[in-house]
Design an enzyme around this catalytic site. Structure first.
Site, PDB file in Angstrom:
ATOM      1  CB  CYS A 120      -0.933  -0.001   1.204  1.00  0.00           C
ATOM      2  SG  CYS A 120      -2.325   1.142   0.964  1.00  0.00           S
ATOM      3  CB  CYS A 122      -1.779   4.898   3.328  1.00  0.00           C
ATOM      4  SG  CYS A 122      -1.756   3.297   4.128  1.00  0.00           S
ATOM      5  CB  CYS A 130      -4.396   3.734  -0.220  1.00  0.00           C
ATOM      6  SG  CYS A 130      -4.842   3.579   1.523  1.00  0.00           S
ATOM      7  CE  LYS A 199      -8.072  -1.282   3.957  1.00  0.00           C
ATOM      8  NZ  LYS A 199      -6.649  -0.981   3.796  1.00  0.00           N
ATOM      9  NE  ARG A 209      -7.057   4.713   8.562  1.00  0.00           N
ATOM     10  CZ  ARG A 209      -8.225   5.038   8.068  1.00  0.00           C
ATOM     11  NH1 ARG A 209      -8.799   6.184   8.423  1.00  0.00           N
ATOM     12  NH2 ARG A 209      -8.840   4.249   7.207  1.00  0.00           N
ATOM     13  NE  ARG A 221      -6.910   4.848   4.672  1.00  0.00           N
ATOM     14  CZ  ARG A 221      -5.827   5.611   4.648  1.00  0.00           C
ATOM     15  NH1 ARG A 221      -5.620   6.468   3.638  1.00  0.00           N
ATOM     16  NH2 ARG A 221      -4.934   5.561   5.624  1.00  0.00           N
ATOM     17  CD  GLU A 237     -13.934  -4.083  -5.543  1.00  0.00           C
ATOM     18  OE1 GLU A 237     -12.953  -4.700  -6.000  1.00  0.00           O
ATOM     19  OE2 GLU A 237     -14.050  -2.846  -5.617  1.00  0.00           O
ATOM     20  CE  LYS A 252      -7.741  -3.832   7.026  1.00  0.00           C
ATOM     21  NZ  LYS A 252      -6.552  -3.303   6.408  1.00  0.00           N
ATOM     22  CB  SER A 278      -5.956  -1.672  14.777  1.00  0.00           C
ATOM     23  OG  SER A 278      -6.669  -0.745  13.971  1.00  0.00           O
ATOM     24  CE1 TYR A 317      -1.958  -5.514  14.214  1.00  0.00           C
ATOM     25  CE2 TYR A 317      -4.363  -5.525  14.346  1.00  0.00           C
ATOM     26  CZ  TYR A 317      -3.187  -5.122  13.721  1.00  0.00           C
ATOM     27  OH  TYR A 317      -3.261  -4.343  12.591  1.00  0.00           O
TER      28      TYR A 317
HETATM   29  C1  PBG Z   1      -3.306   0.236   4.750  1.00  0.00           C
HETATM   30  C2  PBG Z   1      -3.944  -0.647   5.747  1.00  0.00           C
HETATM   31  C3  PBG Z   1      -4.840  -0.316   6.775  1.00  0.00           C
HETATM   32  C4  PBG Z   1      -4.998  -1.481   7.530  1.00  0.00           C
HETATM   33  C5  PBG Z   1      -4.254  -2.474   6.923  1.00  0.00           C
HETATM   34  N1  PBG Z   1      -3.627  -1.956   5.803  1.00  0.00           N
HETATM   35  C6  PBG Z   1      -5.439   0.960   7.188  1.00  0.00           C
HETATM   36  C7  PBG Z   1      -6.320   1.723   6.333  1.00  0.00           C
HETATM   37  O1  PBG Z   1      -6.793   1.278   5.277  1.00  0.00           O
HETATM   38  O2  PBG Z   1      -6.547   2.856   6.721  1.00  0.00           O
HETATM   39  C8  PBG Z   1      -5.810  -1.601   8.787  1.00  0.00           C
HETATM   40  C9  PBG Z   1      -5.413  -2.673   9.709  1.00  0.00           C
HETATM   41  C10 PBG Z   1      -5.944  -2.549  11.085  1.00  0.00           C
HETATM   42  O3  PBG Z   1      -6.733  -1.645  11.415  1.00  0.00           O
HETATM   43  O4  PBG Z   1      -5.544  -3.385  11.914  1.00  0.00           O
HETATM   44  N2  PBG Z   1      -3.976   0.557   3.656  1.00  0.00           N
END
Ligand code: PBG
Length: 328
Positions: A120, A122, A130, A199, A209, A221, A237, A252, A278, A317
């Site tokens: 990615c 970002c 991204c 996603k 983040r 986003r 998708e 996700k 997260s 995690y």
């Molecule tokens: C990057 C990315 C993100 C996550 C994984 N890859 C963040 C986003 O899209 O803002 C999130 C993972 C998480 O929250 O644990 N593009």
């Protein structure tokens, strides 16, 4: 006393019987551990919103990966935090970028561990989006095809460093096909693609983040990540990514999207991953800290639900703890 033919409770009478008829069992092989590696630090730094999760320095990432492998985990998913960001995400595809160096270090120490890399832009873009952006007055656009070019370069550089799987998480159109073609053209036929196929634009990425130092500096986003209201679109998708060559498809976040996970697994029958993100992690940590429930029991229940709901692979995690908790 009334005669009952069916007494389903017979199958729940004892620990032994319950163990015999359990349909879903977790093992260390189900989990993928995300690792954050930063070019800016010399030793590990705690992430405030994610208790027990750290940014790692390059010098310690291989040992950390080795420890994960020793616990029985089969795979890590790498995220990089570069020293410098710019408008072209140069660090993302640099031969000596942080992820590329981390892959080489891990593969050097622990060749049997499957190394996956987040692809990615970002973390590498000064604006935190991204993809490549163009600002028109008070509107901004994330340019698809220009972004795909940079993602392709990034994926090839990860493969060249030795990544087993690249995992594009950007949600640009057509990136899986473009990455597959470029990997093949560069001799990386055996490098796999785990595509973040469905996603969603989610409130639950907040702590990440902070961990990856990647919040967008303006806007959000929603012009590239999906609307949480859309299930049919998620299936479209996923279908596209499979046609374009994805080996593993990922949904996700996790728990709020169990229905999507289930449908993706049922409809396509591809290896299906889910990312317990997260914010989902932080929520359980906070609940456990307040004494609402016991952390281990809550985590085992969530992970069992994800596997029952169709996940072949779970990015979490808690992967390390789960490797221990699920040992027989
Ligand atoms: C990057 C990315 C993100 C996550 C994984 N890859 C963040 C986003 O899209 O803002 C999130 C993972 C998480 O929250 O644990 N593009």
């Amino acid at each position: 006393m009334r005669k009952l033919v069916h007494r389903p409770r017979r199958l729940r009478r004892s620990e032994g019987v319950r163990n015999l008829v359990r349909e879903t069992k977790l093992t260390a092989h189900d989990f993928v551990l995300p690792l954050f590696v930063s070019e800016k630090i010399r030793e590990r730094q705690a992430i405030a919103s994610m208790p027990g999760v750290f940014q790692l320095a390059l010098a310690e990432v291989a040992d950390e990966a080795q420890r994960a492998h020793d616990l029985g985990l089969q795979a890590v998913l790498l995220f990089g935090i570069p020293r410098e960001k710019d408008e072209a995400a140069s660090g993302a595809s640099a031969e000596n970028g942080i992820v590329q160096q981390a892959v080489r270090a891990i593969k050097g120490k622990c060749p049997g561990l499957v190394v996956m890399t987040d692809v990615c832009l970002c973390e590498y873009m000064s604006h935190g989006h991204c993809g490549v952006t163009r600002v028109d007055g008070d509107h901004f656009h994330v340019l698809n095809d220009e972004s795909v070019e940079l993602l392709v370069k990034t994926a090839v550089s990860h493969a060249a460093a030795g990544a087993d799987f690249v995992a594009p998480s950007d949600m640009m159109d057509g990136r899986i096909g473009a990455i597959r073609e470029a990997l093949d053209a560069n001799g990386f036929q055996d490098t796999g693609i785990m595509s973040y196929a469905a996603k969603f634009a989610s409130a639950f990425y907040g702590p990440f983040r902070e961990a990856a130092e990647s919040p967008p500096q303006f806007g959000d986003r929603r012009s590239y990540q999906m609307d949480c209201a859309n299930a049919q679109e998620a299936l479209r998708e996923v279908a596209l990514d499979i046609e374009e060559g994805a080996d593993i498809v990922l949904v996700k976040p996790a728990l709020p999207y169990l229905d999507i996970l289930w449908r993706v697994r049922e409809r396509f029958g591809k290896p299906t991953a889910v990312y317990h993100v997260s914010g989902e992690f932080a929520m359980v940590k906070a609940g456990a800290e307040k004494g609402c429930f016991e952390e281990r029991a809550a985590v085992l229940e969530i992970m069992t639900s994800l596997k029952r709901g169709g996940a072949d692979l779970i990015v979490t995690y808690w992967a390390r703890e789960l490797a221990e908790w699920t040992r027989q």
